[in-house]
Scaffold this motif. Structure first.
Motif, PDB file in Angstrom:
ATOM      1  N   LEU A 149       0.815  -1.208   0.000  1.00 61.18           N
ATOM      2  CA  LEU A 149       0.000   0.000   0.000  1.00 61.18           C
ATOM      3  C   LEU A 149       0.852   1.262   0.000  1.00 61.18           C
ATOM      4  O   LEU A 149       0.400   2.314  -0.441  1.00 61.18           O
ATOM      5  N   SER A 150       2.087   1.154   0.488  1.00 58.59           N
ATOM      6  CA  SER A 150       2.969   2.322   0.483  1.00 58.59           C
ATOM      7  C   SER A 150       3.429   2.686  -0.924  1.00 58.59           C
ATOM      8  O   SER A 150       3.904   3.799  -1.147  1.00 58.59           O
ATOM      9  N   LEU A 151       3.289   1.759  -1.882  1.00 60.12           N
ATOM     10  CA  LEU A 151       3.709   2.039  -3.258  1.00 60.12           C
ATOM     11  C   LEU A 151       2.735   2.965  -3.981  1.00 60.12           C
ATOM     12  O   LEU A 151       3.114   3.649  -4.925  1.00 60.12           O
TER      13      LEU A 151
ATOM     14  N   SER B 106      -7.385   2.430   5.546  1.00 58.82           N
ATOM     15  CA  SER B 106      -7.672   2.948   6.879  1.00 58.82           C
ATOM     16  C   SER B 106      -7.022   2.098   7.955  1.00 58.82           C
ATOM     17  O   SER B 106      -6.512   2.598   8.947  1.00 58.82           O
ATOM     18  N   VAL B 107      -7.018   0.767   7.752  1.00 61.41           N
ATOM     19  CA  VAL B 107      -6.434  -0.122   8.759  1.00 61.41           C
ATOM     20  C   VAL B 107      -4.922  -0.038   8.751  1.00 61.41           C
ATOM     21  O   VAL B 107      -4.275   0.139   9.769  1.00 61.41           O
ATOM     22  N   SER B 108      -4.315  -0.132   7.566  1.00 64.01           N
ATOM     23  CA  SER B 108      -2.859  -0.239   7.490  1.00 64.01           C
ATOM     24  C   SER B 108      -2.158   1.049   7.879  1.00 64.01           C
ATOM     25  O   SER B 108      -1.130   1.030   8.530  1.00 64.01           O
ATOM     26  N   GLN B 109      -2.733   2.185   7.492  1.00 60.32           N
ATOM     27  CA  GLN B 109      -2.023   3.441   7.709  1.00 60.32           C
ATOM     28  C   GLN B 109      -2.320   4.069   9.068  1.00 60.32           C
ATOM     29  O   GLN B 109      -1.593   4.931   9.527  1.00 60.32           O
TER      30      GLN B 109
ATOM     31  N   VAL C  26      -7.895   2.771  -7.353  1.00 56.28           N
ATOM     32  CA  VAL C  26      -6.962   1.693  -7.688  1.00 56.28           C
ATOM     33  C   VAL C  26      -6.445   1.092  -6.384  1.00 56.28           C
ATOM     34  O   VAL C  26      -6.388   1.773  -5.349  1.00 56.28           O
ATOM     35  N   LEU C  27      -6.077  -0.183  -6.437  1.00 58.38           N
ATOM     36  CA  LEU C  27      -5.577  -0.858  -5.246  1.00 58.38           C
ATOM     37  C   LEU C  27      -4.466  -1.817  -5.644  1.00 58.38           C
ATOM     38  O   LEU C  27      -4.678  -2.697  -6.493  1.00 58.38           O
ATOM     39  N   PRO C  28      -3.240  -1.660  -5.086  1.00 61.34           N
ATOM     40  CA  PRO C  28      -2.156  -2.595  -5.405  1.00 61.34           C
ATOM     41  C   PRO C  28      -2.435  -3.964  -4.808  1.00 61.34           C
ATOM     42  O   PRO C  28      -2.825  -4.073  -3.640  1.00 61.34           O
ATOM     43  N   LEU C  29      -2.208  -5.017  -5.603  1.00 61.01           N
ATOM     44  CA  LEU C  29      -2.521  -6.375  -5.160  1.00 61.01           C
ATOM     45  C   LEU C  29      -1.287  -7.245  -4.979  1.00 61.01           C
ATOM     46  O   LEU C  29      -1.170  -7.965  -3.991  1.00 61.01           O
TER      47      LEU C  29
END
Length: 707
Positions: free
Chosen positions: A226-228, A292-295, A239-242
């Motif tokens: 997600l940091s990318l 929201s969870v990761s950051q 968009v969402l990195p997978l």
């Protein structure tokens, strides 16, 4: 020898095009992302290779063109180009592995081996750049475009695109099998115009482009990915990195053939980007869930620790309240609001307990638990909500009300905020008023054709009183706003008196009641009658004075719409009589009464046979062998078994026969019998019919029954 593209009238002649001289200082980038700098020892175009001695090594290294992305000569040629300074042309190169290279150049020579460019660098330098065609899928220089020699990996076949990919492991296997997800290149190769991708379903678009269709509900995404892609980019472009496989960043997006977006993602991530298709609502939910969870979790834990120390050392709580301006708290509150809007929730509840705070959404009339967080964060979260609602942050002993507006995507959502102190802390309820979801037409309310025609006819009367009745939360306001939308078509002067004004409608004058200075429904109604209205909507008839003025207004050439708190339609007539309105005024002014309740629709994704208690069957008069259905509860309905609501109703029309029986001594039973004789279908019977159509459960019928 190749051909020279004269990109400007004064460009170099062919002799000035780049020559691959041994001994030159060069830099190379390989397809695996690694780079070399050193001395060029040999350049063999016939064999498709070059030899470089790296600057930090004593031995030469042979580089095959098949593994080379580009080779750049260090010599700055800008001083020699003073006579050929304009114009420059952009170049765009797309590689078989999905990578891209962009820039501007002064001139270019294209031969069988590759592209030889005089490319501008940062700082104004101009260097010779070689790009082997072996690794190029397509290129464009100015207005000229062409294909490289690379075949690339195969596209996902139609059968693969038809089956939704539901896990990261499944997607990784699909990619490792040699599939290419470069939808933009595939679209170009297949001759698909970018406009052809619009308006297609996700599955259809995936088949059209030859890329996977992913469902993100069960994806387990590495938080480091997600940091990318920054959160603002992910939310703006959906968009969402997978996955990240061999420098290939696979992202979920609504349109993987969007070349401009792929370029943006390539720039911000620093990786070659390939896309697969996901539904927009699925993407939005996943973005809200993962970002929201990761950051926020780490920062929230840190804030929680600070709050614990502050409270333990008896430092005033206002120190914690200042955390309401900290980024993690701001993000937490924003994510709570966004998720509620996305789910279509009508209310957000923050319910403090002894140790934790529960977050609940009211969806389809049901309170659904969402998450909980530490109680020590409650003052900061409430402070943030008070800031949004323009309330007094320091006041924690008295109830407060606030208002705010939020724009989420195309939706403009008004928020009514209520904060009440409890023994466990401040409790918060936020009412969400989404004009897009809340404003409906008469056709969208669920009337049967006969009743829709009758209601529309009433709304086209030049005078009279129409009432919508039911308890709080029965959808009366939604029905009244739908009626206003219908009346508005007649180009009339429409004035409303509301408490509060829930939805703002262009072309209608809306008045907010303010009881503090004495501006009540009755006073507002008395004043607006001098404002030349054709149609008046009174939010609620609460007392005798308002009722009498409304009835008199209906008799003096105004169409009056309002609500009344009664359980059913026939009771409305007796209630008006009990409020002191003379019977001759009721029979002369009243046009019709609509009594309604909201029922929760079965979730179509998890519908199954409903086990019904024998007592419920007996009370509703349905046979023991009749089958009914309900929702079991699944991810699609967040475990509630319901998805959406609709109104069940009974419509009483004041016919000549009904007017004849409206007297001061009229009995409720007589009104009900006459209404049914005039064609009214009782509310319970209407709900039972919906249950027999499997739209609602029998338990829902039992919940809203009137007799």
């Amino acid at each position: 020898m190749g051909r020279l593209l004269r990109l400007s009238p004064d460009s170099f002649a062919a002799e000035a095009a780049p020559r691959q001289d041994s001994g030159a200082r060069v830099a190379l980038e390989l397809l695996d992302g690694s780079r070399l700098e050193g001395e060029l020892r040999a350049f063999d175009a016939g064999q498709g290779r070059c030899v470089v001695r790296p600057a930090d090594q004593a031995e030469d290294r042979e580089v095959d063109f098949a593994s080379l992305r580009w080779l750049r000569f260090a010599q700055d040629l800008a001083p020699a180009l003073h006579d050929a300074a304009e114009p420059v042309q952009t170049f765009h190169v797309r590689y078989a592995d999905g990578g891209m290279l962009h820039g501007v150049c002064r001139d270019a020579l294209i031969d069988h081996d590759g592209l030889h460019l005089l490319a501008e660098q940062e700082g104004g330098a101009v260097c010779r750049l070689f790009i082997p065609l072996q690794t190029v899928l397509r290129y464009r220089i100015g207005e000229l475009s062409g294909r490289g020699h690379a075949q690339g990996l195969r596209a996902v076949n139609e059968e693969e695109a038809r089956q939704p990919v539901e896990s990261a492991e499944q997607l990784a296997l699909l990619i490792s099998a040699g599939n290419r997800l470069d939808a933009y290149a595939l679209a170009e190769a297949a001759g698909v115009d970018a406009n052809e991708t619009e308006g297609r379903s996700p599955a259809e678009l995936a088949r059209r482009l030859g890329v996977p269709y992913v469902r993100l509900r069960n994806f387990d995404i590495d938080p480091q990915l997600l940091s990318l892609v920054p959160e603002d980019i992910a939310r703006e472009h959906r968009v969402l990195p997978l996955l990240l496989i061999n420098d290939r960043l696979v992202v979920a997006m609504t349109n993987p053939a969007d070349a401009e977006l792929l370029s943006v993602l390539h720039f911000v991530s620093g990786h070659n980007v390939e896309g697969c298709v996901a539904a927009e609502d699925d993407l939005q939910a996943a973005i809200d869930r993962y970002y929201s969870v990761s950051q926020d979790n780490d920062a929230l834990q840190e804030l929680e620790g600070v709050a614990q120390r502050e409270l333990a050392s008896m430092i005033p709580v206002h120190v914690v309240e200042r955390m309401g301006k900290e980024k993690p708290i701001v993000r937490l509150v924003a994510s709570i609001l966004r998720e509620a809007i996305r789910r279509g929730a009508s209310d957000i509840h923050l319910r403090p307990g002894e140790k934790h705070v529960e977050l609940l959404y009211r969806q389809d009339g049901t309170l659904v638990p969402v998450r909980s967080f530490s109680k020590v964060l409650l003052p900061a979260v409430v402070a943030r909500i008070k800031i949004i609602g323009r309330m007094n942050i320091a006041e924690r002993r008295l109830p407060q009300d606030g208002r705010a507006r939020m724009i989420e995507g195309d939706a403009v959502v008004d928020m009514r905020i209520s904060v009440i102190p409890t023994v466990d802390g401040e409790s918060v309820v936020i009412r969400l008023l989404n004009a897009q979801a809340g404003l409906r037409s008469i056709a969208e309310l669920g009337f049967n054709p006969r009743d829709a025609e009758l209601v529309t006819d009433l709304l086209h009367k030049s005078y009279g009183l129409m009432l919508v009745t039911g308890p709080t939360g029965s959808g009366k306001s939604t029905t009244l706003y739908a009626a206003l939308q219908e009346v508005k078509k007649q180009n009339l002067n429409i004035i409303t008196i509301e408490d509060p004004v829930e939805y703002h409608i262009d072309g209608i004058q809306q008045i907010q009641v303010n009881t503090a200075p004495g501006f009540t429904f009755a006073r507002a109604l008395r004043n607006i009658l001098r404002h030349d209205p054709d149609v008046v909507m009174v939010g609620e008839i609460r007392d005798q004075e308002t009722a009498k003025i409304a009835v008199e207004s209906a008799l003096t050439g105004h169409l009056v719409l309002s609500t009344l708190h009664t359980n059913d339609a026939p009771t409305t007539i007796t209630r008006l009589l009990e409020m002191g309105v003379e019977s001759f005024l009721v029979k002369s002014s009243l046009l019709g009464v609509l009594a309604q309740r909201l029922v929760r629709l079965n979730c179509p994704a998890c519908i199954e046979v409903e086990p019904v208690d024998a007592a419920v069957r007996k009370f509703l008069g349905v046979p023991e062998d009749e089958v009914f259905y309900h929702g079991r509860g699944c991810d699609a309905c967040h475990g509630t078994g319901f998805q959406g609501r609709m109104a069940v109703y009974e419509l009483l029309i004041v016919t000549p026969a009904m007017r004849d029986i409206i007297t001061p001594e009229v009995e409720l039973g007589a009104i009900r019998r006459q209404a049914i004789a005039d064609g009214m279908v009782p509310l319970t019977a209407h709900a039972l019919q919906l249950a027999r159509e499997s739209r609602i459960s029998l338990v829902e019928v039992y919940r809203v029954r009137l007799e």
